[in-house]
Design a protein around this motif. Structure first.
Motif: not given
Lengths: 379, 396
Positions: A284-285, A287-289, A291-292, A294-296, A298, A321, B1, B289, B293, B296-297, B300-301, B317, B321, B387
């Motif tokens: 999961v950690d 996966y979350m990395e 996700e972060m 991907k956002s950066m 984009d 990141r 986008m 930083i 992230a 922006y997440s 994005r969501y 998530i 975070k 988690r």
């Protein structure tokens, strides 16, 4: 505010996804890595036919006028398959430099060749003492009556030995790290005074160190104006970083997918190891990395496309990141695969090696943290 | 986008900003800015201003007093409220309202929703128990039907603001023989009736927000049952989903970054200031930083939601975070004070107090907020539970 792809962008992504699925199973990639060239010329022709090589260039040179967003879409999809063809060095970096500095005539001559898949490029911009700083250039160039004489040493030039032409940064004047006085030249491999040491890289590609000893260059080798190339190098590096970050996002997603699949089937103590909470949380950690990351990625692509004033900070932040996320995912993938993750025959380790390479390429986390701090820490 | 908000959304943002500049009382803003809990009376004072503006319940449908804002507008408003250091909306608005609107009777909606909007009732949440924390379905508080009443016996724990509350929405076991999740009901309890005892729990920060609530033969009219008997777990889960909206707390973290820079620019180290220290800068950069992230997440969501996708695991998530970043910033804030992180008062002190006349100007509240903030990774479903939720959905 919208992160969704347009219909056209979705088609682009789907076409590359299909290519990766059908042409890039891991076993095929292993064969390509051990081929002479280290990538497939057949695939490169296909890239040309599909129009992928034309994507970022202006229509007047045979391109489609795509933005960093489209480049990111391509690179993310290629990253999933750890694709080896030199899209980054030829189209994004070499092509990016041509688009940024070359004269109209040079563009008219060279870009259509890239688009047709007939010209590959490598960019030699770093030197042993420069670490990641493109302004730190000792390689020198002196003017002669009918051209230039080039001398110096460029290091770890990806695709240096496979590329048809090399773009080299060299100093015409100014002190070693001065922002003034840097020019770009385009060279053929077989010029007198050019020698090379070739080697394989950690991620299975070819790279070279170049030694230039009094290489005579014609006037036409100079790309654009003399002495003012640094800004173009930096703006191209921004695009390259966006592209390679998108590639990392694709690689992370794929690494997480194969790791998930593995821990769900691998059994120990009579149950799938994925049923253990400690492994679940580690995944999961990862996966979350991703996700972060991907956002950066984009947001960076959109900022670069829009010419946002925050984009320089965003480039540094994204590289940091994504470098970090890539190591979490890559090392996690290797760890959760156990012994299998340590073998060269299994994909997990290759994702790690590429993600580790990406963390280093174009400036590692420390380098870009420092850049971020120099640009001004802003909330 | 595309990253830009529409002209209309930007105009809306300005409208919210203007309102907050004009109407958010300075003393309340100051407490929030320093990370102190806002007292009940202050909270009600602010809520009455909000209600007058018609902005008390953005997450409710218009027919019940909601604002009719779009998803984007709700996001913008929440961000602006947090940036301006306005108090967060309370349980009645964020949790109970949506549950009553979805599952309550007409009589319950007609009675309680306007009272929430007018701040006539303050609500608390009766969920956790000594034996039911992360494993909430293990709750034992028992409600036995007796004519047109339930007789409730048991104990609730970690009940935030029970000492201010007029009412509690409460999970009780109505069928002890059914499977854990299937014997639970969702009832509304008047905190003023006999049989209820509230004992304060003093927190790490030495402040009082948490309580134990003892219920002994508390008689609750049957009309205070929400929805159907033994279906309470469904409603509770629905409520927890609502709780997870806007969990990233990006604007709050940006505010912490700004405080940190103020302090670091003042704190002397060697020949310069803390802000010049390479070690400090690198830790701040890393947090900044990470915060980008996260922001922006969240966007994005939001974009996913705007395209009609249901948001579930994304909230987990953002919660994980977001709380990690908040705690990282609060940790760095404490460290930024050096020796002056040790002097401690748990609440605002008069300006001429010994505590405030020593040490850096901005130290007030930092340690209290840090201590209280350790809860961010525990409440609302601990980060470990989040988690588990992610693993359950993604690793099936």
């Amino acid at each position: 505010m919208d992160f969704e792809l347009s219909e056209e962008q979705r088609l682009l992504r789907d076409s590359i996804d299909r290519f990766v699925k059908s042409e890039y199973p891991f076993s095929t990639r292993q064969e390509i890595i051990f081929s002479t060239l280290g990538y497939s010329e057949k695939n490169w022709k296909l890239f040309a036919e599909m129009g992928w090589l034309a994507l970022p260039f202006d229509a007047q040179y045979g391109g489609f006028g795509g933005s960093p967003v489209e480049t990111a879409i391509v690179m993310e999809a290629l990253g999933r398959g750890l694709v080896l063809e030199p899209y980054l060095s030829t189209v994004v970096m070499g092509g990016g430099l041509l688009a940024a500095v070359a004269s109209h005539d040079q563009k008219e001559r060279l870009i259509p060749q890239i688009v047709a898949g007939e010209l590959t490029l490598a960019v030699a911009y770093l030197e042993p003492q420069s670490r990641f700083d493109p302004a730190d250039v000792e390689t020198s160039v002196k003017s002669t009556v009918d051209g230039f004489v080039l001398s110096g040493h460029k290091c770890v030039v990806y695709q240096g030995c496979t590329a048809d032409k090399i773009i080299v940064s060299a100093r015409t004047h100014g002190a070693e790290r001065s922002r003034e006085g840097i020019s770009l030249f385009i060279l053929d491999q077989d010029m007198e005074g050019v020698s090379r040491k070739d080697y394989k890289t950690l991620d299975g590609q070819w790279a070279s160190d170049f030694f230039f000893s009094d290489v005579n260059l014609p006037e036409s080798a100079l790309l654009g104006q003399k002495g003012v190339a640094l800004e173009a190098i930096e703006s191209t590096l921004d695009l390259v970083i966006s592209a390679v970050c998108a590639e990392a996002v694709g690689a992370m997603a794929a690494a997480n997918d194969i790791t998930r699949d593995y821990i769900q089937v691998r059994e120990q103590f009579g149950v799938p190891i994925g049923s253990f909470q400690v492994l679940q949380h580690r995944w999961v950690d990862m996966y979350m990395e991703a996700e972060m990351a991907k956002s950066m990625s984009d947001v960076l692509a959109m900022r670069l496309r829009d010419g946002d004033e925050d984009s320089a900070l965003m480039v540094a932040a994204t590289k940091v990141r994504i470098g970090k996320a890539g190591l979490v995912v890559g090392q996690g993938a290797t760890q959760l695969h156990g012994g299998v993750g340590m073998t060269n025959e299994y994909a997990a380790g290759h994702y790690y090696k590429r993600l580790m390479t990406i963390d280093i390429l174009f400036g590692n986390q420390d380098y870009h943290c420092s850049r971020y701090e120099q640009l001004g820490i802003v909330a | 986008m595309n990253l830009a908000f529409s002209e209309a959304d930007l105009a809306f943002q300005q409208e919210v900003r203007d309102f907050l500049v004009q109407r958010l009382p300075a003393d309340i803003r100051d407490r929030c800015a320093r990370g102190y809990i806002v007292g009940n009376e202050d909270l009600i004072r602010w809520q009455k201003i909000l209600n007058e503006q018609g902005w008390m319940a953005p997450n409710w449908p218009v027919e019940y007093g909601g604002t009719g804002w779009s998803l984007t507008q709700k996001y913008i408003a929440a961000r602006e409220f947090a940036s301006a250091c306005a108090p967060l909306p309370t349980f009645g608005i964020t949790m109970l309202g949506p549950v009553l609107i979805a599952f309550g009777s007409d009589a319950q909606k007609a009675r309680y929703l306007p009272r929430i909007l007018r701040s006539d009732d303050v609500w608390c949440q009766g969920y956790s128990e000594p034996g039911a924390g992360s494993d909430l379905a293990g709750l034992k508080t028992r409600a036995v039907r007796d004519g047109d009443q339930y007789i409730v016996n048991g104990q609730k724990l970690w009940t935030s603001y029970a000492h201010w509350a007029d009412m509690m929405f409460c999970l009780v076991r109505t069928d002890p023989d059914a499977k854990a999740q299937e014997g639970i009901s969702f009832i509304l309890i008047d905190m003023k009736i006999s049989g209820i005892e509230i004992r304060p729990i003093i927190g790490l920060d030495m402040g009082h927000t948490l309580n134990e609530v003892f219920l002994e033969d508390v008689r609750v009219p049957v009309e205070n049952l929400v929805g159907e008997e033994n279906k309470g777990w469904t409603y509770a889960k629905y409520l927890l989903q609502k709780e997870r909206n806007f969990v990233a707390r990006v604007a709050q973290s940006r505010h912490l970054v700004a405080r940190l820079k103020l302090i670091a620019a003042e704190q002397r180290v060697g020949d310069g200031h803390l802000i010049d220290s390479a070690d400090f800068k690198r830790r701040l950069t890393s947090l900044e930083i990470n915060l980008r992230a996260l922001e922006y997440s969240e966007l994005r969501y939001l974009s996913r939601e705007l395209h009609g996708e249901k948001i579930g695991l994304e909230s987990s998530i953002l919660k994980i975070k977001g709380s990690e970043i908040q705690q990282g910033l609060k940790q760095l804030l404490v460290e930024s004070l050096g020796m002056y992180s040790a002097p401690y008062e748990n609440d605002m002190m008069p300006i001429d107090s010994d505590y405030l006349s020593i040490g850096p100007q901005h130290m007030q509240g930092i340690m209290a907020e840090h201590l209280y903030g350790r809860g961010a990774s525990i409440f609302g479903g601990s980060n470990e539970i989040q988690r588990n939720i992610l693993a359950r959905q993604l690793l099936r």
